[in-house]
Design a protein around this motif. Structure first.
Motif, PDB file in Angstrom:
ATOM      1  N   UNK A  30      29.583 110.978  25.064  1.00 51.82           N
ATOM      2  CA  UNK A  30      30.795 110.274  25.515  1.00 51.82           C
ATOM      3  C   UNK A  30      31.109 109.187  24.502  1.00 51.82           C
ATOM      4  N   UNK A  31      32.371 109.012  24.231  1.00 52.61           N
ATOM      5  CA  UNK A  31      32.778 107.889  23.392  1.00 52.61           C
ATOM      6  C   UNK A  31      33.826 107.081  24.157  1.00 52.61           C
ATOM      7  N   UNK A  32      34.120 105.910  23.653  1.00 57.93           N
ATOM      8  CA  UNK A  32      35.133 105.063  24.307  1.00 57.93           C
ATOM      9  C   UNK A  32      36.496 105.753  24.316  1.00 57.93           C
ATOM     10  N   UNK A  33      36.723 106.610  23.327  1.00 58.10           N
ATOM     11  CA  UNK A  33      38.007 107.329  23.249  1.00 58.10           C
ATOM     12  C   UNK A  33      38.245 108.255  24.439  1.00 58.10           C
ATOM     13  N   UNK A  34      37.179 108.597  25.123  1.00 55.68           N
ATOM     14  CA  UNK A  34      37.291 109.550  26.236  1.00 55.68           C
ATOM     15  C   UNK A  34      37.664 108.871  27.547  1.00 55.68           C
ATOM     16  N   UNK A  35      37.619 107.548  27.574  1.00 54.47           N
ATOM     17  CA  UNK A  35      37.666 106.859  28.866  1.00 54.47           C
ATOM     18  C   UNK A  35      39.054 106.327  29.225  1.00 54.47           C
ATOM     19  N   UNK A  36      39.425 106.523  30.472  1.00 52.63           N
ATOM     20  CA  UNK A  36      40.665 105.971  31.013  1.00 52.63           C
ATOM     21  C   UNK A  36      40.290 105.062  32.179  1.00 52.63           C
ATOM     22  N   UNK A  37      40.819 103.844  32.178  1.00 55.15           N
ATOM     23  CA  UNK A  37      40.501 102.896  33.254  1.00 55.15           C
ATOM     24  C   UNK A  37      41.633 102.850  34.283  1.00 55.15           C
ATOM     25  N   UNK A  72      40.568  95.205  28.214  1.00 52.47           N
ATOM     26  CA  UNK A  72      40.069  96.584  28.093  1.00 52.47           C
ATOM     27  C   UNK A  72      40.245  97.088  26.665  1.00 52.47           C
ATOM     28  N   UNK A  73      41.406  96.786  26.084  1.00 54.31           N
ATOM     29  CA  UNK A  73      41.687  97.202  24.715  1.00 54.31           C
ATOM     30  C   UNK A  73      40.639  96.634  23.760  1.00 54.31           C
ATOM     31  N   UNK A  74      40.308  95.374  23.981  1.00 51.75           N
ATOM     32  CA  UNK A  74      39.315  94.729  23.117  1.00 51.75           C
ATOM     33  C   UNK A  74      37.913  95.318  23.300  1.00 51.75           C
ATOM     34  N   UNK A  75      37.697  95.948  24.449  1.00 45.13           N
ATOM     35  CA  UNK A  75      36.416  96.647  24.658  1.00 45.13           C
ATOM     36  C   UNK A  75      36.427  98.038  24.026  1.00 45.13           C
ATOM     37  N   UNK A  76      37.620  98.467  23.589  1.00 46.99           N
ATOM     38  CA  UNK A  76      37.718  99.789  22.977  1.00 46.99           C
ATOM     39  C   UNK A  76      38.312 100.857  23.881  1.00 46.99           C
ATOM     40  N   UNK A 299      23.158 101.513  35.032  1.00 43.34           N
ATOM     41  CA  UNK A 299      23.606 101.930  33.697  1.00 43.34           C
ATOM     42  C   UNK A 299      23.222 103.382  33.410  1.00 43.34           C
ATOM     43  N   UNK A 300      21.979 103.725  33.681  1.00 41.55           N
ATOM     44  CA  UNK A 300      21.528 105.091  33.406  1.00 41.55           C
ATOM     45  C   UNK A 300      22.281 106.105  34.255  1.00 41.55           C
ATOM     46  N   UNK A 301      22.502 105.756  35.536  1.00 37.08           N
ATOM     47  CA  UNK A 301      23.189 106.693  36.438  1.00 37.08           C
ATOM     48  C   UNK A 301      24.642 106.880  36.009  1.00 37.08           C
ATOM     49  N   UNK A 302      25.281 105.803  35.616  1.00 37.53           N
ATOM     50  CA  UNK A 302      26.693 105.888  35.216  1.00 37.53           C
ATOM     51  C   UNK A 302      26.828 106.724  33.950  1.00 37.53           C
ATOM     52  N   UNK A 303      26.023 106.405  32.950  1.00 33.04           N
ATOM     53  CA  UNK A 303      26.156 107.142  31.680  1.00 33.04           C
ATOM     54  C   UNK A 303      25.796 108.614  31.857  1.00 33.04           C
ATOM     55  N   UNK A 304      24.809 108.881  32.712  1.00 36.85           N
ATOM     56  CA  UNK A 304      24.458 110.281  32.989  1.00 36.85           C
ATOM     57  C   UNK A 304      25.624 110.992  33.676  1.00 36.85           C
ATOM     58  N   UNK A 322      34.895 102.545  33.415  1.00 41.75           N
ATOM     59  CA  UNK A 322      35.326 102.566  32.005  1.00 41.75           C
ATOM     60  C   UNK A 322      34.899 101.313  31.244  1.00 41.75           C
ATOM     61  N   UNK A 323      35.170 100.145  31.830  1.00 42.60           N
ATOM     62  CA  UNK A 323      34.845  98.902  31.111  1.00 42.60           C
ATOM     63  C   UNK A 323      33.331  98.769  30.920  1.00 42.60           C
ATOM     64  N   UNK A 324      32.578  99.030  31.982  1.00 40.09           N
ATOM     65  CA  UNK A 324      31.113  98.940  31.874  1.00 40.09           C
ATOM     66  C   UNK A 324      30.591  99.928  30.832  1.00 40.09           C
ATOM     67  N   UNK A 325      31.089 101.153  30.916  1.00 33.89           N
ATOM     68  CA  UNK A 325      30.611 102.174  29.978  1.00 33.89           C
ATOM     69  C   UNK A 325      30.935 101.771  28.538  1.00 33.89           C
ATOM     70  N   UNK A 326      32.134 101.216  28.338  1.00 33.99           N
ATOM     71  CA  UNK A 326      32.511 100.795  26.987  1.00 33.99           C
ATOM     72  C   UNK A 326      31.556  99.727  26.468  1.00 33.99           C
ATOM     73  N   UNK A 327      31.129  98.853  27.362  1.00 34.75           N
ATOM     74  CA  UNK A 327      30.165  97.817  26.950  1.00 34.75           C
ATOM     75  C   UNK A 327      28.812  98.433  26.612  1.00 34.75           C
ATOM     76  N   UNK A 328      28.450  99.450  27.350  1.00 30.49           N
ATOM     77  CA  UNK A 328      27.114 100.052  27.164  1.00 30.49           C
ATOM     78  C   UNK A 328      27.060 101.023  25.999  1.00 30.49           C
ATOM     79  N   UNK A 329      28.189 101.601  25.628  1.00 33.82           N
ATOM     80  CA  UNK A 329      28.148 102.663  24.610  1.00 33.82           C
ATOM     81  C   UNK A 329      27.928 102.096  23.211  1.00 33.82           C
TER      82      UNK A 329
END
Ligand code: PBG
Length: 329
Positions: A30-37, A72-76, A299-304, A322-329
């Motif tokens: 997964x990349x930040x490009x894939x995420x919609x908030x 959100x934009x600043x998070x990617x 974190x692990x459950x979300x990314x999985x 989306x925002x959390x995942x962007x921070x974690x990726x």
């Protein structure tokens, strides 16, 4: 099975799982490009209001939405999906296509602050009708129900008003027959050939939308959505819905909910169009609830969960994480 077993020790699956080899061979990422908030904009509030059933999520005032989008934009994060909670509701969802309506204003605010943010809008009337159903209600052969064809004009108006406000992608979620071609024609007639349609093509009548009712104030006053959304047991019907939306001109197909419907997602991905998956409110709240109790690692459950949705075939994932995942990726 016997064949596989007989190969050992030549075939050792664990050879490829060593720490230095494994990253090279990983399939889905997964990349930040894939995420919609998804974001909830409430016309009636002036400060953010927490959504109790979705810990960590808020309704935002129109005046605050630009700042949220910028954050959100600043998070990617490159894209947001807007839902509106209007001050006025009536039987026919008038405020859903008001040029000064809550989503229309919110789109303009976001676009002004972050012009490159891809703004998606939910095209549906359930937040704007006093009965809470997704379009015009009337009498059908089997009693009171959502009327299909009379609701199409309403969807056209909503979609065009969103495009006029600057939405890049409109996403009809009402599950009306013919809504994609209807909206496509309306958008083209108004000069919005460039606006994309993301069809909620495979939307199941799911209990996992529960927390969304509080989030978007879209609970229904009678009945349920089972006469327009797909029964969770049906996969052929789901694929046919997606095929029809593709034929009607959808640019992106969506499967919703995401995580419980990966078999559908994998099949829809074979139709050839880009595919979105919506990890819905209930999926979010389940993980949040379990994590808050210390029952799983958030974190692990979300990314999985996101990785599995990607692996099944999603190009983009609409997720409240989306925002959390962007921070974690
Ligand atoms: C509107 C709509 C719903 C959701 C997205 N758009 C509610 C529903 O169909 O009942 C659900 C999203 C979520 O649960 O996160 N029709």
């Amino acid at each position: 099975m016997t064949v596989l077993l007989s190969i050992f020790p030549k075939r050792r699956m664990r050879r490829s799982r060593s720490r230095h080899i494994q990253p090279l061979l990983r399939e889905a990422t997964i990349t930040k490009n894939d995420l919609v908030a998804p974001l909830f904009v409430d016309e009636l509030i002036t400060v953010p209001k927490p959504i109790a059933a979705m810990p960590g999520q808020f309704r935002y005032p129109i005046s605050g939405i630009a700042e949220v989008a910028l954050g959100l934009w600043n998070l990617g994060i490159r894209s947001v999906l807007l839902f509106g909670i209007p001050k006025h509701k009536d039987a026919v969802g008038t405020s859903a296509y008001d040029p000064e309506g809550v989503v229309q204003q919110a789109v303009r605010e976001v676009k002004k602050a972050v012009p490159e943010m891809v703004v998606i809008t939910d095209v549906c009337a359930c937040e704007y009708t006093d009965h809470g159903h997704c379009g015009i209600i009337g009498t059908s052969r089997y009693g009171t129900d959502l009327l299909n064809d009379p609701s199409l004009e309403l969807m056209n108006r909503i979609a065009v008003s969103h495009a006029k406000s600057g939405a890049d992608i409109v996403a009809p979620s009402c599950m009306l027959d013919g809504v994609v071609s209807s909206i496509r024609t309306a958008l083209d007639e108004e000069g919005f050939e460039e606006a994309l349609i993301m069809a909620y093509s495979t939307k199941f009548a799911s209990a996992f939308y529960g927390p969304f009712r509080e989030a978007a104030d879209s609970g229904f006053s009678f009945g349920d959505r089972s006469t327009y959304q797909i029964h969770p047991a049906n996969s052929r019907e789901a694929i046919l819905e997606s095929q029809l939306d593709a034929d009607e001109g959808a640019d992106i197909l969506m499967v919703k909910p995401g995580g419980f419907y990966l078999d559908i997602l994998a099949e829809v991905a074979l139709l050839g169009l880009p595919v979105a998956a919506y990890q819905v409110s209930g999926e979010y709240s389940m993980i949040k609830g379990a994590a808050a109790n210390g029952w799983l690692n958030e974190k692990d459950a979300v990314l999985e969960s996101l990785n599995c949705i990607k692996r099944a075939g999603a190009d983009l994932i609409i997720t409240y994480f989306a925002a959390d995942a962007a921070r974690w990726l």
